[in-house]
Each structure stands twice: as C-alpha cells, then as structure tokens.
Motif scaffolding. Structure first.
Motif, PDB file in Angstrom:
ATOM      1  N   SER A 180       0.876  -1.185   0.000  1.00  0.00           N
ATOM      2  CA  SER A 180       0.000   0.000   0.000  1.00  0.00           C
ATOM      3  C   SER A 180       0.905   1.224   0.000  1.00  0.00           C
ATOM      4  O   SER A 180       1.688   1.390   0.935  1.00  0.00           O
ATOM      5  CB  SER A 180      -0.865   0.040   1.254  1.00  0.00           C
ATOM      6  OG  SER A 180      -1.631  -1.127   1.369  1.00  0.00           O
ATOM      7  N   THR A 181       0.819   2.054  -1.013  1.00  0.00           N
ATOM      8  CA  THR A 181       1.672   3.244  -1.037  1.00  0.00           C
ATOM      9  C   THR A 181       0.877   4.481  -0.655  1.00  0.00           C
ATOM     10  O   THR A 181      -0.298   4.611  -0.995  1.00  0.00           O
ATOM     11  CB  THR A 181       2.314   3.480  -2.413  1.00  0.00           C
ATOM     12  OG1 THR A 181       1.313   3.986  -3.310  1.00  0.00           O
ATOM     13  CG2 THR A 181       2.915   2.217  -2.974  1.00  0.00           C
ATOM     14  N   LEU A 185      -0.809   7.035   4.960  1.00  0.00           N
ATOM     15  CA  LEU A 185      -1.363   5.771   5.470  1.00  0.00           C
ATOM     16  C   LEU A 185      -0.717   5.336   6.770  1.00  0.00           C
ATOM     17  O   LEU A 185       0.505   5.413   6.930  1.00  0.00           O
ATOM     18  CB  LEU A 185      -1.164   4.655   4.435  1.00  0.00           C
ATOM     19  CG  LEU A 185      -1.764   4.907   3.052  1.00  0.00           C
ATOM     20  CD1 LEU A 185      -1.414   3.755   2.113  1.00  0.00           C
ATOM     21  CD2 LEU A 185      -3.276   5.088   3.145  1.00  0.00           C
ATOM     22  N   VAL A 200      -6.619   0.968   4.184  1.00  0.00           N
ATOM     23  CA  VAL A 200      -7.779   0.116   3.925  1.00  0.00           C
ATOM     24  C   VAL A 200      -7.423  -0.966   2.901  1.00  0.00           C
ATOM     25  O   VAL A 200      -7.832  -2.115   3.009  1.00  0.00           O
ATOM     26  CB  VAL A 200      -8.939   0.992   3.381  1.00  0.00           C
ATOM     27  CG1 VAL A 200     -10.050   0.136   2.811  1.00  0.00           C
ATOM     28  CG2 VAL A 200      -9.466   1.914   4.468  1.00  0.00           C
ATOM     29  N   ASN A 201      -6.648  -0.581   1.921  1.00  0.00           N
ATOM     30  CA  ASN A 201      -6.399  -1.499   0.797  1.00  0.00           C
ATOM     31  C   ASN A 201      -5.614  -2.738   1.213  1.00  0.00           C
ATOM     32  O   ASN A 201      -5.858  -3.827   0.694  1.00  0.00           O
ATOM     33  CB  ASN A 201      -5.633  -0.784  -0.320  1.00  0.00           C
ATOM     34  CG  ASN A 201      -6.467   0.317  -0.944  1.00  0.00           C
ATOM     35  OD1 ASN A 201      -7.677   0.333  -0.797  1.00  0.00           O
ATOM     36  ND2 ASN A 201      -5.805   1.247  -1.643  1.00  0.00           N
ATOM     37  N   GLY A 247      -2.246   2.720  -5.109  1.00  0.00           N
ATOM     38  CA  GLY A 247      -1.950   4.153  -4.989  1.00  0.00           C
ATOM     39  C   GLY A 247      -0.802   4.561  -5.901  1.00  0.00           C
ATOM     40  O   GLY A 247      -0.097   3.730  -6.497  1.00  0.00           O
ATOM     41  N   GLY A 248      -0.682   5.867  -6.018  1.00  0.00           N
ATOM     42  CA  GLY A 248       0.480   6.414  -6.705  1.00  0.00           C
ATOM     43  C   GLY A 248       0.548   6.186  -8.204  1.00  0.00           C
ATOM     44  O   GLY A 248       1.638   6.220  -8.775  1.00  0.00           O
ATOM     45  N   VAL A 249      -0.592   5.960  -8.831  1.00  0.00           N
ATOM     46  CA  VAL A 249      -0.526   5.727 -10.285  1.00  0.00           C
ATOM     47  C   VAL A 249      -1.352   6.736 -11.088  1.00  0.00           C
ATOM     48  O   VAL A 249      -1.548   6.567 -12.285  1.00  0.00           O
ATOM     49  CB  VAL A 249      -0.997   4.301 -10.672  1.00  0.00           C
ATOM     50  CG1 VAL A 249      -0.013   3.266 -10.166  1.00  0.00           C
ATOM     51  CG2 VAL A 249      -2.400   4.003 -10.170  1.00  0.00           C
ATOM     52  N   ASP A 255       3.081  10.805  -7.232  1.00  0.00           N
ATOM     53  CA  ASP A 255       2.676   9.465  -7.637  1.00  0.00           C
ATOM     54  C   ASP A 255       3.916   8.601  -7.871  1.00  0.00           C
ATOM     55  O   ASP A 255       4.358   8.339  -8.995  1.00  0.00           O
ATOM     56  CB  ASP A 255       1.720   9.527  -8.840  1.00  0.00           C
ATOM     57  CG  ASP A 255       0.304   9.865  -8.385  1.00  0.00           C
ATOM     58  OD1 ASP A 255      -0.017   9.584  -7.203  1.00  0.00           O
ATOM     59  OD2 ASP A 255      -0.473  10.418  -9.165  1.00  0.00           O
ATOM     60  N   PRO A 296      -5.076   1.498  -8.632  1.00  0.00           N
ATOM     61  CA  PRO A 296      -5.302   2.845  -8.111  1.00  0.00           C
ATOM     62  C   PRO A 296      -5.555   2.815  -6.608  1.00  0.00           C
ATOM     63  O   PRO A 296      -5.904   1.777  -6.042  1.00  0.00           O
ATOM     64  CB  PRO A 296      -6.533   3.332  -8.882  1.00  0.00           C
ATOM     65  CG  PRO A 296      -7.128   2.140  -9.534  1.00  0.00           C
ATOM     66  CD  PRO A 296      -6.101   1.062  -9.579  1.00  0.00           C
ATOM     67  N   GLY A 297      -5.379   3.967  -5.948  1.00  0.00           N
ATOM     68  CA  GLY A 297      -5.400   4.019  -4.498  1.00  0.00           C
ATOM     69  C   GLY A 297      -6.773   4.068  -3.866  1.00  0.00           C
ATOM     70  O   GLY A 297      -6.981   3.528  -2.770  1.00  0.00           O
ATOM     71  N   PRO A 299      -9.992   3.040  -2.443  1.00  0.00           N
ATOM     72  CA  PRO A 299     -10.344   1.654  -2.126  1.00  0.00           C
ATOM     73  C   PRO A 299     -11.378   1.033  -3.075  1.00  0.00           C
ATOM     74  O   PRO A 299     -11.259  -0.146  -3.425  1.00  0.00           O
ATOM     75  CB  PRO A 299     -10.885   1.754  -0.699  1.00  0.00           C
ATOM     76  CG  PRO A 299     -10.123   2.903  -0.117  1.00  0.00           C
ATOM     77  CD  PRO A 299      -9.995   3.894  -1.242  1.00  0.00           C
TER      78      PRO A 299
HETATM   79  P1  AMP Z   1      -3.563   7.894  -5.029  1.00  0.00           P
HETATM   80  O1  AMP Z   1      -3.905   6.945  -6.142  1.00  0.00           O
HETATM   81  O2  AMP Z   1      -2.317   7.488  -4.320  1.00  0.00           O
HETATM   82  O3  AMP Z   1      -3.554   9.297  -5.482  1.00  0.00           O
HETATM   83  O4  AMP Z   1      -4.729   7.741  -3.971  1.00  0.00           O
HETATM   84  C1  AMP Z   1      -6.058   8.097  -4.289  1.00  0.00           C
HETATM   85  C2  AMP Z   1      -6.907   8.208  -3.043  1.00  0.00           C
HETATM   86  O5  AMP Z   1      -6.970   6.948  -2.407  1.00  0.00           O
HETATM   87  C3  AMP Z   1      -6.364   9.156  -2.007  1.00  0.00           C
HETATM   88  O6  AMP Z   1      -7.456   9.783  -1.368  1.00  0.00           O
HETATM   89  C4  AMP Z   1      -5.649   8.263  -1.035  1.00  0.00           C
HETATM   90  O7  AMP Z   1      -5.541   8.791   0.253  1.00  0.00           O
HETATM   91  C5  AMP Z   1      -6.548   7.052  -1.063  1.00  0.00           C
HETATM   92  N1  AMP Z   1      -5.787   5.846  -0.741  1.00  0.00           N
HETATM   93  C6  AMP Z   1      -4.660   5.447  -1.347  1.00  0.00           C
HETATM   94  N2  AMP Z   1      -4.211   4.291  -0.815  1.00  0.00           N
HETATM   95  C7  AMP Z   1      -5.078   3.978   0.163  1.00  0.00           C
HETATM   96  C8  AMP Z   1      -5.159   2.902   1.092  1.00  0.00           C
HETATM   97  N3  AMP Z   1      -4.250   1.928   1.112  1.00  0.00           N
HETATM   98  N4  AMP Z   1      -6.196   2.871   1.955  1.00  0.00           N
HETATM   99  C9  AMP Z   1      -7.125   3.861   1.943  1.00  0.00           C
HETATM  100  N5  AMP Z   1      -7.113   4.878   1.084  1.00  0.00           N
HETATM  101  C10 AMP Z   1      -6.106   4.955   0.205  1.00  0.00           C
END
Ligand code: AMP
Ligand code: MG
Length: 404
Positions: A180-181, A185, A200-201, A247-249, A255, A296-297, A299
């Motif tokens: 989980s990135t 978190l 959560v992921n 996450g991060g994509v 990212d 994708p991040g 959930p």
């Molecule tokens: P990202 O794709 O990293 O930009 O994340 C998109 C959204 O998902 C953001 O609101 C993050 O905080 C949320 N998010 C990313 N990873 C997790 C995770 N493991 N658990 C819960 N929410 C997440």
C-alpha cells in the motif's frame, strides 16, 4: 484508451501458470492437479465388515428368528486393524467390528442388534443381511481416480489419500506481496495524526487474495518516497510470484509508483476505459521477472480493479482458465445513467427474495466505503450504454463471500 477486456488480455499475455510441484495433500486444496492419479491398491483392499456384529456362514442362520434363535460358537474376536487367524466353519462365528477383515469361511455378517451380543456362544435372531464390503467394489488397483486439470477439494484429496498418496503434483498457490503506497497511510487501529488515514487497501486485498487461495507473504505500507518504494519492490520481487501495489498511479505530483516503476523493468501505465479504476499499470520487475499489477489508491477503485484484473491473474498463475470477470447476468432493478465510452462497475444489492434482480446503492464515488460494505455485487454496464432501464439485463460480479 483500451477497454478493460483488452487491458486484461494484455496482462494475461505476460502471465503463465506456476510450475507444477509436489504438494502435501493438505496444502493442495483448491490447486489444479498436474498429473493423473492412479490407485496404488484396490478400495477396499480387503473384504471387510460393514457392521459391528458376527461373521457367519449365511446358510447357518438362514432360518434364525426371535422365536427360534440359532446358537453359534464364537471362535475369535476381530477388531478393526487386526487380521483373523481362524476359519469360520459351520456352527461357529467370529465377533467382528466395522472395517475389520472378514475371516475365511464367513460369507455374511449379522448385525449385533440381531443377536444377544454374547460370547462365547451367541444367539442369532435373524438371517445375515450380507453387510460385506468386497475387495475393489469401490476402486480397482491401478484405476485412474483423479484427472490432470481437476481442481482439488477436500473430497478429491480424500480419495488421493485413500489410494496411497501423501503428495500430488499440482500448480502451487501464488505467493503475493501487497504494497500500500501513500505517506498518509497508517496501520488500521493506529491513532491518526493530522492528514493521516487508515490503510484500507492492505487488509482488503489480503483477504480478497486469501479467498482465492493465494498466499499473502507480505503486506506493507510504503510512503511516497522513491527509495523506500524501490527497496520494498526489490524485496517483494525476490520472494513473491506476484506483486500488487495500490496508490500512486494517477496524475498527482507524488505518484511515486509511476515514477519508480517507469524506470524499472517493463511496467507500463495507461488509462483504461472504465469507471472506477481508470489509472492502471502492469508489467514485470526483477530477474527472474516477477509480474506486478499496480492498482489505483481509492479503495473502491482498488477493489474493482482487483476483481477485473487481479482475480484473473491469480487464476492464470494457479493454472485455472476461468479468466472472465463476470459471474453471470442480472436484471436491473432501477434505472440509472452511466458515463459514455467507459465500462462502469456499479455497486449494487440484490433485491430481496430474488438473486436475479440488482439495484444500485447510494453514492458511487470511489472513496465511498460505506456503500462498498453494503454492496453485494458490481453491475457491469457496457461502455456504449448511457442509460440503464428497469428490466435491462446486465453482467455482474458477485461480491458475496458465500457465493465465491
Ligand atoms: P492515489 O492513487 O495514491 O492518489 O490515492 C487516491 C486516493 O486513495 C487518495 O485519497 C488516497 O488517500 C486514497 N488511498 C490510497 N491508498 C489507500 C489505502 N491503502 N487505503 C485507503 N485509502 C487509500
Ligand atoms: Mg497516493
């Protein structure tokens, strides 16, 4: 933009079943058998009693009744696991337990309930009902009892055990690393500092993977720093058959997954024509190459992407061929609109009384976890459909644990 189906096909192109290996029976549940299994011996392997009672010569007791019992001399007691030493001759019997070998001379068993249960002379009140399990009536020696390609279960593994096996050659369950990135978190249950959220992921994907039989060998949170992520990916690639990140994509400034993986291995990123779950990435890292799927991040996006892409990847690694992502068809229980040019996965519940109708629930934002928890299925709305009417037929993905 590619369709989810096209994207899935391209991921699966790079995934081969894990090499078959010798697995202990208890480990092999749910695995695909990679050999034909033949019986090392007959089942039963010796004639034995189907009842607790007395082994007799059936003609001795053919006229036995409660009013005219037949008295027999009991010459031996044969518990299960022993071997009889004496021959039953006319006028004699051997006390015998279920599963114990039938003594020479006997051709029937009288249940103990049809006798006075006594020793050394027993009174028999009824003719023998047979109650003999004969050699090979179930399985012949050398018979093929399980077939290559079969998915193993408690029942089929039971048969392998009965015919002499302690191991089977089967495709092992994949070892998966979940990363989980996100610098926001923290582990579930930890207090939240300003700007933090619970991961959560990690737990969601770990459970989803376990439900498919995969072995989650590590699940970690990595913050949005390239070095930390590189290290985590290196470690994961050495241990796992598959790496999943979340996450991060997307298009953000931090990212990291995209940044790190773009320069590593063969991972590519793209926008897939679906909602939720548009930003996706996949490829291989390390040597030997370990497949990686970057989700994708959000959930909801992560779960939808898991169902659409990771589940088929796991199935392929397991040597299974069910790589489609629909569980069947349902009738829409309500009208709703759907975005143009994207396949939409809509969280829905089955209408009570019928599993064949499903109705979307609440808000569909990809951060809405309350709705995700209530959802029983994902309705799959084709890209070209902009309006779903009540009564339309849609494909769906069943999310209910009990029906998987
Ligand atoms: P990202 O794709 O990293 O930009 O994340 C998109 C959204 O998902 C953001 O609101 C993050 O905080 C949320 N998010 C990313 N990873 C997790 C995770 N493991 N658990 C819960 N929410 C997440
Ligand atoms: Mg992030």
């Amino acid at each position: 933009m590619r369709t989810p189906q096209e994207y899935l096909a391209s991921i699966l192109n790079g995934i081969a079943p894990l090499a078959a290996t010798s697995l202990d029976l208890a480990e092999a549940n749910g695995c695909v058998l990679a050999e034909d299994v033949h019986a090392m011996w007959a089942l039963p392997s010796f004639a034995n009693s189907a009842m607790d009672g007395y082994a007799v010569i059936a003609s001795d007791v053919a006229d036995a009744s409660v009013s005219h019992p037949v008295a027999l001399q009991v010459i031996e007691d044969i518990p299960a696991g022993s071997w009889p030493l004496l021959e039953v001759t006319s006028g004699t019997a051997a006390r015998i337990m279920t599963g114990a070998p039938l003594p020479v001379g006997a051709d029937g068993v009288v249940r103990v309930e049809h006798t006075d249960g006594a020793m050394p002379v027993v009174l028999v009140h009824s003719p023998s009902g047979g109650h003999i399990r004969s050699i090979g009536e179930d399985v012949q020696p050398g018979e093929q009892v399980l077939n290559q390609g079969q998915v193993l279960s408690a029942r089929t593994i039971a048969l392998a055990a009965a015919v002499g096996r302690s191991t089977v050659l089967a495709h092992p369950n994949p070892r998966v690393a979940v990363i989980s990135t996100g610098s926001e978190l923290v582990e579930p249950g930890q207090p939240l500092a300003a700007g933090q959220i619970s991961d959560v992921n990690g737990v969601m994907l770990e459970i989803s993977l376990r439900e498919l039989g995969a072995l989650v060998i590590r699940s970690s949170i990595v913050d949005d720093h390239a070095d930390a992520l590189r290290q985590a990916l290196d470690d994961a690639a050495q241990q796992a058959d598959l790496i999943i990140t979340t996450g991060g994509v997307s298009m953000g400034a931090h990212d990291t997954v995209k940044e790190v993986l773009s320069s590593l291995g063969t991972v590519t990123f793209e926008r897939v024509a679906m909602q939720p779950g548009m930003p996706q990435g996949c490829g291989h890292i390390g040597s030997p190459p370990t497949p990686i799927v970057t989700l994708p991040g959000n959930p909801v996006s992560a779960l939808v992407s898991f169902e659409a892409f990771v589940r088929p990847v796991i199935r392929r690694l397991q040597g299974r061929e069910d790589s489609k992502f629909s569980s069947g068809e349902v009738i829409a229980g309500a009208a709703f609109s759907s975005p143009k040019d994207k396949l939409q996965f809509v969280r829905a519940r089955f209408s009570s009384g019928s599993a064949l109708t499903a109705t979307p629930i609440g808000a569909q934002g990809s951060h809405i976890l309350g709705g995700l928890a209530q959802a029983e299925c994902l309705l799959v709305v084709p890209a070209e459909v902009e309006l779903v009417s009540v009564g339309d037929t849609l494909a769906f993905i069943d999310l209910r644990r009990e029906s998987r």
